[in-house]
Design a protein around this motif. Sequence first.
Motif, mmCIF file in Angstrom:
data_model
loop_
_atom_site.group_PDB
_atom_site.id
_atom_site.type_symbol
_atom_site.label_atom_id
_atom_site.label_comp_id
_atom_site.label_asym_id
_atom_site.label_seq_id
_atom_site.Cartn_x
_atom_site.Cartn_y
_atom_site.Cartn_z
ATOM 1 N N LEU A 198 0.373 -1.072 -0.106
ATOM 2 C CA LEU A 198 -0.055 0.265 0.335
ATOM 3 C C LEU A 198 0.992 1.380 -0.217
ATOM 4 C CD1 LEU A 198 -2.721 -0.660 2.212
ATOM 5 C CD2 LEU A 198 -2.797 -0.529 0.035
ATOM 6 N N GLU A 199 1.554 0.851 1.030
ATOM 7 C CA GLU A 199 2.571 2.372 0.696
ATOM 8 C C GLU A 199 3.650 3.002 -0.431
ATOM 9 O OE1 GLU A 199 4.600 5.965 2.023
ATOM 10 O OE2 GLU A 199 2.998 4.577 2.407
ATOM 11 N N ALA A 200 3.854 2.320 -1.348
ATOM 12 C CA ALA A 200 4.527 1.809 -2.403
ATOM 13 C C ALA A 200 3.148 2.329 -3.532
ATOM 14 C CB ALA A 200 5.587 0.745 -3.155
ATOM 15 N N TYR A 201 2.170 2.193 -3.445
ATOM 16 C CA TYR A 201 0.877 1.997 -4.364
ATOM 17 C C TYR A 201 0.452 3.745 -4.573
ATOM 18 C CZ TYR A 201 -3.173 1.355 -7.165
ATOM 19 O OH TYR A 201 -3.982 1.514 -8.483
ATOM 20 N N ARG A 202 0.374 3.818 -2.940
ATOM 21 C CA ARG A 202 0.348 5.602 -2.645
ATOM 22 C C ARG A 202 1.431 6.106 -3.763
ATOM 23 N NH1 ARG A 202 2.098 9.165 0.449
ATOM 24 N NH2 ARG A 202 3.610 8.147 1.480
ATOM 25 N N VAL A 203 2.417 5.714 -3.300
ATOM 26 C CA VAL A 203 3.581 6.784 -4.138
ATOM 27 C C VAL A 203 3.453 6.777 -5.492
ATOM 28 C CG1 VAL A 203 5.459 7.417 -4.691
ATOM 29 C CG2 VAL A 203 5.001 6.920 -2.470
ATOM 30 N N TYR A 204 2.942 5.773 -5.832
ATOM 31 C CA TYR A 204 2.861 5.229 -7.633
ATOM 32 C C TYR A 204 0.928 6.539 -7.959
ATOM 33 C CZ TYR A 204 1.460 3.201 -11.330
ATOM 34 O OH TYR A 204 1.346 2.674 -13.487
ATOM 35 N N SER A 205 0.731 5.924 -7.153
ATOM 36 C CA SER A 205 -1.065 6.665 -7.223
ATOM 37 C C SER A 205 -0.723 8.310 -7.565
ATOM 38 C CB SER A 205 -1.883 6.694 -6.092
ATOM 39 O OG SER A 205 -1.491 6.729 -4.952
ATOM 40 N N LEU A 206 -0.153 9.049 -6.330
ATOM 41 C CA LEU A 206 0.467 10.570 -6.634
ATOM 42 C C LEU A 206 1.137 10.757 -8.158
ATOM 43 C CD1 LEU A 206 1.451 11.027 -2.558
ATOM 44 C CD2 LEU A 206 -0.183 11.811 -4.044
ATOM 45 N N LEU A 207 2.046 9.508 -8.256
ATOM 46 C CA LEU A 207 2.627 10.299 -9.795
ATOM 47 C C LEU A 207 1.844 9.894 -11.213
ATOM 48 C CD1 LEU A 207 5.660 9.727 -11.536
ATOM 49 C CD2 LEU A 207 5.322 7.420 -11.273
ATOM 50 N N LEU A 208 1.064 9.568 -10.441
ATOM 51 C CA LEU A 208 -0.672 8.696 -11.886
ATOM 52 C C LEU A 208 -0.674 10.241 -11.484
ATOM 53 C CD1 LEU A 208 -1.643 5.578 -11.522
ATOM 54 C CD2 LEU A 208 0.131 6.560 -13.084
ATOM 55 N N ALA A 209 -1.605 10.581 -10.638
ATOM 56 C CA ALA A 209 -2.588 11.750 -10.339
ATOM 57 C C ALA A 209 -0.965 13.623 -10.834
ATOM 58 C CB ALA A 209 -2.588 11.743 -9.432
ATOM 59 N N THR A 210 -0.336 13.392 -10.304
ATOM 60 C CA THR A 210 0.653 14.420 -10.826
ATOM 61 C C THR A 210 1.342 14.265 -12.627
ATOM 62 O OG1 THR A 210 1.730 14.219 -8.810
ATOM 63 C CG2 THR A 210 3.039 15.554 -10.382
ATOM 64 N N VAL A 211 1.427 13.505 -12.810
ATOM 65 C CA VAL A 211 1.952 13.067 -14.010
ATOM 66 C C VAL A 211 1.112 13.012 -15.384
ATOM 67 C CG1 VAL A 211 4.130 12.225 -15.773
ATOM 68 C CG2 VAL A 211 4.774 12.500 -13.229
ATOM 69 N N GLY A 212 0.042 11.688 -15.023
ATOM 70 C CA GLY A 212 -0.712 11.460 -16.038
ATOM 71 C C GLY A 212 -1.974 12.217 -16.282
ATOM 72 N N CYS A 213 -2.029 12.949 -14.726
ATOM 73 C CA CYS A 213 -3.253 13.920 -14.871
ATOM 74 C C CYS A 213 -3.373 15.540 -14.567
ATOM 75 C CB CYS A 213 -4.350 13.390 -13.537
ATOM 76 S SG CYS A 213 -6.173 14.294 -14.003
ATOM 77 N N GLY A 214 -3.074 15.730 -13.532
ATOM 78 C CA GLY A 214 -1.909 17.197 -12.581
ATOM 79 C C GLY A 214 -1.430 17.911 -14.557
ATOM 80 N N LEU A 215 0.158 17.742 -15.122
ATOM 81 C CA LEU A 215 0.281 18.233 -16.097
ATOM 82 C C LEU A 215 0.328 18.680 -16.807
ATOM 83 C CD1 LEU A 215 3.144 19.578 -16.385
ATOM 84 C CD2 LEU A 215 4.234 17.168 -16.996
ATOM 85 N N PRO A 216 -1.001 16.998 -17.881
ATOM 86 C CA PRO A 216 -1.221 17.620 -19.277
ATOM 87 C C PRO A 216 -2.902 18.588 -18.346
ATOM 88 C CG PRO A 216 -1.104 15.082 -19.044
ATOM 89 C CD PRO A 216 -0.872 15.612 -17.253
ATOM 90 N N LEU A 217 -2.690 18.180 -17.630
ATOM 91 C CA LEU A 217 -4.789 19.316 -16.961
ATOM 92 C C LEU A 217 -3.984 20.834 -17.560
ATOM 93 C CD1 LEU A 217 -6.891 20.245 -16.461
ATOM 94 C CD2 LEU A 217 -6.223 19.731 -13.788
ATOM 95 N N LEU A 218 -2.840 21.063 -17.290
ATOM 96 C CA LEU A 218 -2.163 22.254 -16.993
ATOM 97 C C LEU A 218 -1.604 22.808 -18.526
ATOM 98 C CD1 LEU A 218 0.553 22.060 -13.832
ATOM 99 C CD2 LEU A 218 -1.785 23.709 -13.847
ATOM 100 N N LEU A 219 -1.225 21.892 -18.969
ATOM 101 C CA LEU A 219 -1.031 21.999 -20.260
ATOM 102 C C LEU A 219 -1.921 22.708 -21.172
ATOM 103 C CD1 LEU A 219 1.928 19.886 -21.446
ATOM 104 C CD2 LEU A 219 2.546 22.136 -20.950
ATOM 105 N N ALA A 220 -3.565 21.649 -21.162
ATOM 106 C CA ALA A 220 -4.605 21.665 -22.006
ATOM 107 C C ALA A 220 -5.093 23.271 -21.454
ATOM 108 C CB ALA A 220 -5.067 20.695 -21.276
ATOM 109 N N LEU A 221 -4.886 23.317 -19.897
ATOM 110 C CA LEU A 221 -6.107 24.558 -19.738
ATOM 111 C C LEU A 221 -4.912 25.702 -20.040
ATOM 112 C CD1 LEU A 221 -6.226 23.934 -15.827
ATOM 113 C CD2 LEU A 221 -7.806 24.632 -17.524
ATOM 114 N N ALA A 222 -3.572 26.513 -20.371
ATOM 115 C CA ALA A 222 -2.737 26.993 -21.112
ATOM 116 C C ALA A 222 -3.046 27.405 -22.221
ATOM 117 C CB ALA A 222 -0.947 26.673 -20.950
ATOM 118 N N ALA A 223 -3.120 25.422 -23.134
ATOM 119 C CA ALA A 223 -3.190 25.811 -24.214
ATOM 120 C C ALA A 223 -4.317 26.583 -24.479
ATOM 121 C CB ALA A 223 -3.080 24.624 -25.240
ATOM 122 N N TYR A 224 -5.508 25.469 -23.934
ATOM 123 C CA TYR A 224 -7.151 26.775 -24.368
ATOM 124 C C TYR A 224 -7.228 28.111 -23.782
ATOM 125 C CZ TYR A 224 -9.480 22.020 -25.711
ATOM 126 O OH TYR A 224 -9.571 21.111 -26.391
#
Length: 365
Positions: A198-224
């Motif tokens: 669970l601890e390792a998966y918690r770190v992984y879920s944070l990575l997915l939320a940041t790199v797989g969702c947060g960063l693309p969201l910021l790029l899309a927001l900037a573009a739009y």
Amino acid sequence: MTTTTSGATPCPANFSAAANRILSRFQEDFLWPVLAAEFLVATASNGFALYRFGTRERRPWRPAVVFSAQLAVSDLLYALTLLPLAAYLYPPKNWQHGELACRLERFLFTCNLLGSVLFITCISLNRYLSVVHPFFTRSSLHAWHAWALSAAGWVLAALLAAPTLSFSRLKGPQEEGNCSVTRPEACTKCLGTTDHQLEAYRVYSLLLATVGCGLPLLLALAAYGALGWAVLHSHGTTAAEKLRVAVLVASGLALYAGSYVPYSVTLVLNVYARQRWRARCPDFADLAEAKAALDQRTYVSHQVMRGLMPLAICIHPLLYMAVAPSLDCRLGLGSCRESQRPEDPGSSGQVLPLNDAGTPKTSGP
């Protein structure tokens, strides 16, 4: 007594079984029919989109069509993972396809989800360049750039999803007998992660939320945001075109706000809730206390988002129609004749119409 989420002090089996029975009830009652329905709609709509791209778009494809086709492929593959997941959640919840299939299902689910986010971001950036910087788009952005960026997107999605092959695994029956609704402990489970991870998966879920969702969201927001600002302040843009830009920006933001972001956030919160319950589990006095300590609100919220998030891949074909001219004309968003002919070299001073969101071929220098 010292307790850790790594399993130094194990949680009593009867507490874990009671918690799993409560939490699985929502999946068996609500989630599986939603996923089955979304599988049918998403497979049909994305398959039709790919058919239209293959039969109606001129070759070589413009970058907008390349990105949209990649998005359709990613969504179609993602939709195909929904059927075995729905079959697994159909009561009694029981995985019957072996450990390799379990790991691959989790990997493909995550990989194509990430691919979908990345290609939506590529479409957003391409729209911005095509509308705000048409000269640069015509002279410098070619189809091979889109294909190379698409390949990089697939590699990135696969790398980000690769840890699921390690986290996911089978959990065999905990008691003998036939698997049934009344005897879930006799069923085989396909787990996204186990308690000691669970601890390792918690770190992984944070990575997915940041790199797989947060960063693309910021790029899309900037573009739009930049696209909307440029068009709304353009003197050569009609009120109707400005309205279309507003609808385009709002739809792009709503797609993130209503699907990918809540899914990523609830995934992280659900892992935290599991960790908290697991740490307390060895000290529970009885089953009643163990059940009362479950954070069912967080769990149900994540399960609801697991059901709602695939709706995005059912909506994406509408996004294809907003970027592919041959589909725009059927919606009345532009001229079919103009979208199928070479760009007039004398008409490049204005912001491009939205239905010309790719790299048009020029007929002269």
